[in-house]
Design an enzyme around this catalytic site. Structure first.
Site, PDB file in Angstrom:
ATOM      1  CG  ASP A   1      -3.753  -3.713  -3.962  1.00 57.66           C
ATOM      2  OD1 ASP A   1      -3.640  -3.718  -5.027  1.00 57.66           O
ATOM      3  OD2 ASP A   1      -4.498  -3.529  -3.275  1.00 57.66           O
TER       4      ASP A   1
ATOM      5  CG  HIS B   1      -5.588  -2.715   0.357  1.00 55.44           C
ATOM      6  ND1 HIS B   1      -5.128  -2.370  -0.963  1.00 55.44           N
ATOM      7  CD2 HIS B   1      -4.957  -1.978   1.020  1.00 55.44           C
ATOM      8  CE1 HIS B   1      -3.828  -1.563  -0.686  1.00 55.44           C
ATOM      9  NE2 HIS B   1      -3.927  -1.256   0.729  1.00 55.44           N
TER      10      HIS B   1
ATOM     11  CB  SER C   1      -1.100  -0.173   1.230  1.00 56.08           C
ATOM     12  OG  SER C   1      -1.984   0.755   1.204  1.00 56.08           O
TER      13      SER C   1
END
Length: 330
Positions: A203, A265, A179
């Site tokens: 991601d 996610h 992230s």
């Protein structure tokens, strides 16, 4: 027609009331235009409705906000804290070993990536560095945490330079980030003096990174090889690296509901952790999920996603996974 005094006063009051109502509506519309709400998953396992335009000022980040925790096969669960510039703090670090980094995202800590740490310890004789920047990352407001990313990346770059000064080979270093941590990894690779071997962007976060210069986010120029694993609608949708993988199409993951966005996610780092000790994430080079599902890419090049991906791999790749561990279908 003439109005009596009391009737005139009533009319004036009604007009004034309408003016005030109009004023309040205008203020409300103005405020609404200045707000930018989006649902973003945090490392705490919750979804957060955040205003991306709120509290966007830059906050100072210092070395004390970032800790580097060393694990090796001789200390697999008890960290040794390494300080930039202090060779005496290196402990069990060996410059002759390959070095692996893991960097967490927003509202998270190194605990979120413990499976990656354990995978590397199991897989071989590595220096495993867990980068913990939970201070800036724990800000409940997303924008300040996002704005701290460049400075955190710069600190990680200085740490990499310090290890190289102690004899470590940057080419034998791999930096995995999830992230916001994926962009920290990219900036670290961009700012480090020597070219690191590999970056794994799990991601990488999309909110507030649109239009960001390549030097200030993860990009294919940040390492000799950059691999990206896309797993959710909250991550970056387009290819960013040398090789980009789109498990289950890269938006929603098997076993995750459509509204459970943080599940998809976070699946990126769960898949990568499994790949450290498995080469069963067989992926096919393909130009779209639809073509992959229709079997139009079955004859294309195949490659294992994750840690086993060969460094010379280029292109976009698709694969299916299971909804629970083991995720790889072979």
């Amino acid at each position: 027609m003439y109005l009596r005094q009391e009737e005139l006063m009533k009319c004036q009051a009604v007009i004034m009331g309408h003016k005030l109502l109009l004023l309040f509506l205008l203020i409300g519309l103005t405020c609404a235009r200045e707000e930018r709400w989006e649902i973003i998953p945090g490392g705490d396992g919750k979804l957060h409705l955040v205003d991306l335009n709120r509290d966007t000022e830059l906050l100072a980040v210092s070395d004390s906000d970032v800790s580097f925790r060393l694990y090796t096969q001789s200390n697999p669960t008890s960290p040794q804290y390494v300080t930039i510039g202090d060779a005496s703090s290196l402990g069990s670090f060996s410059a002759s070993r390959p070095t692996r980094f893991a960097i967490h995202g927003w509202l998270a800590s190194e605990d979120n990536l413990v499976a990656i740490r354990n995978g590397w310890i199991q897989a071989g004789d590595y220096n495993v560095i867990m980068v913990d920047w939970r201070g800036p990352a724990s800000n409940i407001l997303y924008a300040p945490a996002r704005n701290a990313v460049p400075e955190v990346g710069q600190i990680v770059a200085r740490f990499i330079d310090f290890l190289v000064q102690q004899g470590a080979n940057a080419g034998n270093m791999e930096v995995a980030g999830h992230s916001l941590g994926a962009h920290v990894a990219g900036i670290a690779g961009n700012r480090a003096s020597a070219t690191i071997g590999r970056i794994i962007a799990m991601d990488p976060a999309a909110p507030l990174f649109g239009g960001t210069a390549a030097a200030d986010r993860v990009d294919s120029s940040d390492a000799a090889f950059v691999e990206v694993i896309h797993t959710s609608t909250l991550g970056w949708a387009d290819p960013l690296g040398h090789a980009d993988f789109f498990p289950n199409g890269g938006t929603f993951q098997e076993g995750c509901s459509a509204i459970n966005l943080e599940c998809s996610h976070n699946r990126s780092y769960e898949l990568y952790a499994e790949s450290i000790t498995s080469s069963a994430f067989v992926s096919y080079q393909c130009d779209s999920w639809n073509n992959f599902q229709n079997g139009n890419c079955n004859g294309n090049a195949q490659v294992a996603m994750g840690a086993p991906t060969p460094s010379g791999t280029t292109g976009t790749f698709y694969l299916k996974t299971n909804g629970s561990p083991p995720y790889a279908q072979g």
